[in-house]
Design a protein around this motif. Structure first.
Motif, PDB file in Angstrom:
ATOM      1  N   MET A   1       0.813  -1.324  -0.031  1.00 32.67           N
ATOM      2  CA  MET A   1       0.015   0.101  -0.104  1.00 32.67           C
ATOM      3  C   MET A   1       0.883   1.383   0.094  1.00 32.67           C
ATOM      4  N   ARG A   2       0.150   2.280  -0.695  1.00 31.86           N
ATOM      5  CA  ARG A   2       0.890   3.423  -0.432  1.00 31.86           C
ATOM      6  C   ARG A   2       1.117   4.012   0.963  1.00 31.86           C
ATOM      7  N   LYS A   3       2.523   4.602   1.228  1.00 31.28           N
ATOM      8  CA  LYS A   3       2.742   5.376   2.543  1.00 31.28           C
ATOM      9  C   LYS A   3       2.697   6.886   1.907  1.00 31.28           C
ATOM     10  N   PHE A   4       2.174   7.706   3.239  1.00 25.60           N
ATOM     11  CA  PHE A   4       2.211   9.120   2.770  1.00 25.60           C
ATOM     12  C   PHE A   4       3.235   9.578   3.812  1.00 25.60           C
ATOM     13  N   SER A   5       4.347  10.285   3.305  1.00 25.82           N
ATOM     14  CA  SER A   5       5.335  10.501   4.160  1.00 25.82           C
ATOM     15  C   SER A   5       5.633  12.123   3.874  1.00 25.82           C
ATOM     16  N   ARG A   6       4.847  12.899   4.839  1.00 25.44           N
ATOM     17  CA  ARG A   6       5.035  14.281   4.593  1.00 25.44           C
ATOM     18  C   ARG A   6       6.502  14.901   5.170  1.00 25.44           C
ATOM     19  N   PRO A   7       6.905  15.608   4.232  1.00 24.78           N
ATOM     20  CA  PRO A   7       8.472  16.031   4.720  1.00 24.78           C
ATOM     21  C   PRO A   7       8.381  16.670   5.973  1.00 24.78           C
ATOM     22  N   LEU A   8       9.335  16.539   6.706  1.00 24.10           N
ATOM     23  CA  LEU A   8       9.771  17.298   8.038  1.00 24.10           C
ATOM     24  C   LEU A   8      10.704  18.223   7.741  1.00 24.10           C
ATOM     25  N   ARG A   9      10.629  19.131   6.645  1.00 23.60           N
ATOM     26  CA  ARG A   9      11.670  20.219   6.615  1.00 23.60           C
ATOM     27  C   ARG A   9      11.642  21.095   7.735  1.00 23.60           C
ATOM     28  N   ALA A  10      10.314  21.553   7.871  1.00 25.39           N
ATOM     29  CA  ALA A  10      10.165  22.677   9.115  1.00 25.39           C
ATOM     30  C   ALA A  10      10.831  22.354  10.319  1.00 25.39           C
ATOM     31  N   ILE A 403       4.516  14.337  12.945  1.00 24.62           N
ATOM     32  CA  ILE A 403       4.645  13.005  13.425  1.00 24.62           C
ATOM     33  C   ILE A 403       3.310  12.417  13.625  1.00 24.62           C
ATOM     34  N   ILE A 404       2.333  13.171  14.057  1.00 28.49           N
ATOM     35  CA  ILE A 404       0.901  12.523  14.168  1.00 28.49           C
ATOM     36  C   ILE A 404       0.392  12.740  13.027  1.00 28.49           C
ATOM     37  N   LEU A 405       0.669  13.301  12.013  1.00 31.00           N
ATOM     38  CA  LEU A 405       0.048  13.376  10.628  1.00 31.00           C
ATOM     39  C   LEU A 405       0.676  11.715   9.809  1.00 31.00           C
ATOM     40  N   ARG A 406       1.934  11.468   9.988  1.00 32.20           N
ATOM     41  CA  ARG A 406       2.616  10.596   9.609  1.00 32.20           C
ATOM     42  C   ARG A 406       1.923   9.311  10.095  1.00 32.20           C
ATOM     43  N   TYR A 407       1.543   9.258  11.301  1.00 29.08           N
ATOM     44  CA  TYR A 407       1.069   8.144  11.984  1.00 29.08           C
ATOM     45  C   TYR A 407      -0.358   7.645  11.539  1.00 29.08           C
ATOM     46  N   ASP A 408      -1.233   8.884  11.509  1.00 32.00           N
ATOM     47  CA  ASP A 408      -2.526   8.866  10.968  1.00 32.00           C
ATOM     48  C   ASP A 408      -2.583   8.253   9.697  1.00 32.00           C
ATOM     49  N   SER A 409      -1.544   8.467   8.946  1.00 36.86           N
ATOM     50  CA  SER A 409      -1.446   8.125   7.548  1.00 36.86           C
ATOM     51  C   SER A 409      -1.164   6.443   7.605  1.00 36.86           C
ATOM     52  N   GLU A 410      -0.241   5.972   8.373  1.00 33.39           N
ATOM     53  CA  GLU A 410       0.336   4.612   8.504  1.00 33.39           C
ATOM     54  C   GLU A 410      -0.861   3.976   8.824  1.00 33.39           C
ATOM     55  N   VAL A 411      -1.736   4.232   9.713  1.00 36.17           N
ATOM     56  CA  VAL A 411      -2.885   3.428   9.852  1.00 36.17           C
ATOM     57  C   VAL A 411      -3.949   3.493   9.052  1.00 36.17           C
ATOM     58  N   LEU A 412      -4.313   4.614   8.135  1.00 30.23           N
ATOM     59  CA  LEU A 412      -5.369   4.740   7.193  1.00 30.23           C
ATOM     60  C   LEU A 412      -4.895   3.902   6.320  1.00 30.23           C
ATOM     61  N   PHE A 413      -3.651   3.821   5.832  1.00 24.75           N
ATOM     62  CA  PHE A 413      -3.027   3.013   4.591  1.00 24.75           C
ATOM     63  C   PHE A 413      -2.845   1.545   5.032  1.00 24.75           C
ATOM     64  N   GLY A 414      -2.881   1.296   6.438  1.00 28.23           N
ATOM     65  CA  GLY A 414      -3.137  -0.166   6.773  1.00 28.23           C
ATOM     66  C   GLY A 414      -1.669  -0.517   7.311  1.00 28.23           C
ATOM     67  N   ASN A 415      -0.753   0.242   7.151  1.00 32.11           N
ATOM     68  CA  ASN A 415       0.721  -0.123   7.416  1.00 32.11           C
ATOM     69  C   ASN A 415       1.031  -0.381   8.901  1.00 32.11           C
ATOM     70  N   LEU A 416       0.326   0.106   9.753  1.00 35.58           N
ATOM     71  CA  LEU A 416       0.339  -0.199  11.349  1.00 35.58           C
ATOM     72  C   LEU A 416      -1.032  -0.366  11.851  1.00 35.58           C
ATOM     73  N   THR A 417      -1.188  -1.046  12.715  1.00 38.65           N
ATOM     74  CA  THR A 417      -2.413  -1.217  13.447  1.00 38.65           C
ATOM     75  C   THR A 417      -2.406  -0.265  14.498  1.00 38.65           C
ATOM     76  N   PRO A 418      -3.566   0.338  14.917  1.00 37.23           N
ATOM     77  CA  PRO A 418      -3.653   1.376  16.045  1.00 37.23           C
ATOM     78  C   PRO A 418      -2.955   1.289  17.120  1.00 37.23           C
ATOM     79  N   ALA A 419      -2.694  -0.077  17.712  1.00 37.70           N
ATOM     80  CA  ALA A 419      -1.752  -0.143  18.886  1.00 37.70           C
ATOM     81  C   ALA A 419      -0.393   0.078  18.437  1.00 37.70           C
ATOM     82  N   GLN A 420       0.175  -0.343  17.459  1.00 39.56           N
ATOM     83  CA  GLN A 420       1.430  -0.204  17.009  1.00 39.56           C
ATOM     84  C   GLN A 420       1.652   1.306  16.764  1.00 39.56           C
ATOM     85  N   ALA A 421       0.750   2.106  16.068  1.00 42.78           N
ATOM     86  CA  ALA A 421       0.944   3.471  15.827  1.00 42.78           C
ATOM     87  C   ALA A 421       0.978   4.482  17.115  1.00 42.78           C
ATOM     88  N   ALA A 422       0.236   3.896  18.100  1.00 44.98           N
ATOM     89  CA  ALA A 422       0.072   4.560  19.529  1.00 44.98           C
ATOM     90  C   ALA A 422       1.538   4.350  19.967  1.00 44.98           C
TER      91      ALA A 422
END
Length: 436
Positions: A1-10, A403-422
């Motif tokens: 599945m596609r991952k969303f990795s928003r850049p952490l430039r800031a 960080i929160i946005l990235r883990y939101d995405s990992e859960v929504l794309f099915g890359n992590l379970t809610p427990a793993q993401a938390a």
């Protein structure tokens, strides 16, 4: 599945540049006293939309016309690019004199000596600001940011899409999360090409509301770690999956692509989503973007009692002054104009939140259009049930939203379970804060 990795430039730029510049304020260089002699060349930085840029240029023209010998150069960009640029300039000892600051970065900059203590500047009158407003800009014993106004994270709805879908707008003083899911599902089923809801456009704000509904907070009282249990964070990620799987929510791809784009290109402003989460001061922009009847609702709760909805007032942004400025007195006088002058307030209106200076709030009220008046009325209506505002994010907290946005995405794309993401999100947040 596609991952969303928003850049952490800031985040990266802010952390690295401020570490490099941390010793600058401590070792002298810029004097702690203003060197202004009645003439000064100031720089004022901000982020935002084209209308905000235009208004700020008008304010500059008005102020400089009335203050001979003062020039002000405006520096502006989009939100993410703004922090890259500010961090680099601060490290290079070239920070703007007057800085528009966000709560996510206030303590980061203050803790590294990059901001001046506003209480030490005689040209700035703080007498109209109550303790609650001033506390939002404090770090340790100093005041490093003056709130421009207050707002709140709200559920925004497109009432035209509700009507088209034949769905009744809920009573937001009693609605629950089950109501939210049901309404979202009904809209998605009744309208082709429209999602009932998405996953919010302020990842840390949405999580804060959820945590506060459970009596917890994003950060602990000492700002050296998180203030929530892993179980509550896990439940939040499960909520996102419920929106995705049971409530006709936007697809993860639609949402993440919209999050990475411009404000105007997001799903709600383009009428592709009927419900979302935005800050109250964005109502006017949302109505303009959608050309629709956009309204604000209180957050749903688990109990159906509005006192349990977890909403809070947030300082929309702050006026800060660089510790590197060689013209602190002149900068303070300009901030005083922004904070305490009725003509300036009438130009800014509620774009930066409803003014917390009561005199300015009274001055702008007759000037407001219907959308802005709705914001003022809404914030007044929810006040009896708004809990204490959280303190500004701790040093290092500037990267937490990403960080929160990235883990939101990992859960929504099915890359992590809610427990793993938390678990992983908590570890990463605490490491970020601990390293600051």
């Amino acid at each position: 599945m596609r991952k969303f990795s928003r850049p952490l430039r800031a985040v990266t730029a802010a952390s690295m540049a401020l570490v490099l510049g941390a010793s600058l304020a401590a070792c002298g260089g810029a004097s702690g006293e203003s060197q202004s002699t009645g003439e000064a060349n100031l720089r004022w930085s901000w982020w935002g939309s084209d209308p905000r840029h235009a208004v700020n240029q008008e304010i500059i023209e008005d102020y400089t016309a009335a203050n001979e010998g003062i020039t002000i150069e405006g520096e502006f960009s989009d939100f993410s690019g703004y922090w890259d640029k500010l961090a680099t300039m601060t490290a290079g000892r070239d920070a703007p004199d007057v800085i528009t600051m966000d709560e996510k970065f206030l303590q980061e900059y203050a803790s590294r000596g990059a901001l001046a203590d506003l209480t030490e500047l005689e040209n700035l009158d703080l007498s109209k600001f109550d303790d609650a407003a001033l506390d939002l800009g404090k770090f340790e014993d100093g005041l490093y940011g003056l709130s421009t106004g207050r707002n709140a994270l709200t559920v925004v709805i497109n009432a035209d899409l509700f009507e088209e879908a034949g769905v009744e707008i809920p009573d937001d003083t009693t609605w629950t999360w089950d109501d939210y899911y049901r309404i979202s599902k009904e809209i998605s089923e009744n309208l082709d090409g429209v999602s009932g809801s998405d996953y919010g456009n302020s990842p840390d704000g949405s999580l804060r509301v959820w945590l506060r509904q459970h009596g917890e907070s994003l950060y602990n009282d000492t700002s050296d770690g998180v203030g929530y249990t892993p179980e509550t964070a896990e439940a939040f990620f499960e909520h996102l999956l419920k929106v995705r799987d049971e409530a006709g929510g936007a697809t993860p791809s639609e949402w993440t692509e919209a999050q990475a784009g411009t404000f105007e290109g997001q799903s709600f402003p383009t009428n592709k989503t009927a419900m979302s989460w935005y800050w109250s001061n964005q109502l006017g922009l949302l109505r303009t973007s959608t050309d629709s009847d956009v309204r604000m609702l209180r957050a749903p709760s688990h109990t159906g009692n509005e006192a349990d909805n977890g909403m809070y007032y947030k300082a929309s942004m702050y006026w800060s002054i660089s510790s590197q400025s060689e013209n602190k007195d002149a900068a303070a006088d300009f901030v005083n104009y922004l904070a305490n002058n009725e003509e300036a307030a009438k130009k800014m209106l509620v774009d930066r939140g409803v003014p917390v200076n009561p005199d300015m709030a009274a001055a702008v009220r007759p000037e407001l259009d219907e959308a802005a008046q709705s914001v003022v009325d809404f914030l007044e209506e929810i006040e009896p049930n708004v809990a204490l505002s959280p303190s500004p994010s701790p040093a290092g907290g500037g990267g937490v939203q990403d960080i929160i946005l990235r883990y939101d995405s990992e859960v929504l794309f099915g890359n992590l379970t809610p427990a793993q993401a938390a678990e992983q999100m908590t570890t990463e947040i605490e490491a970020l804060i601990g390293a600051a």
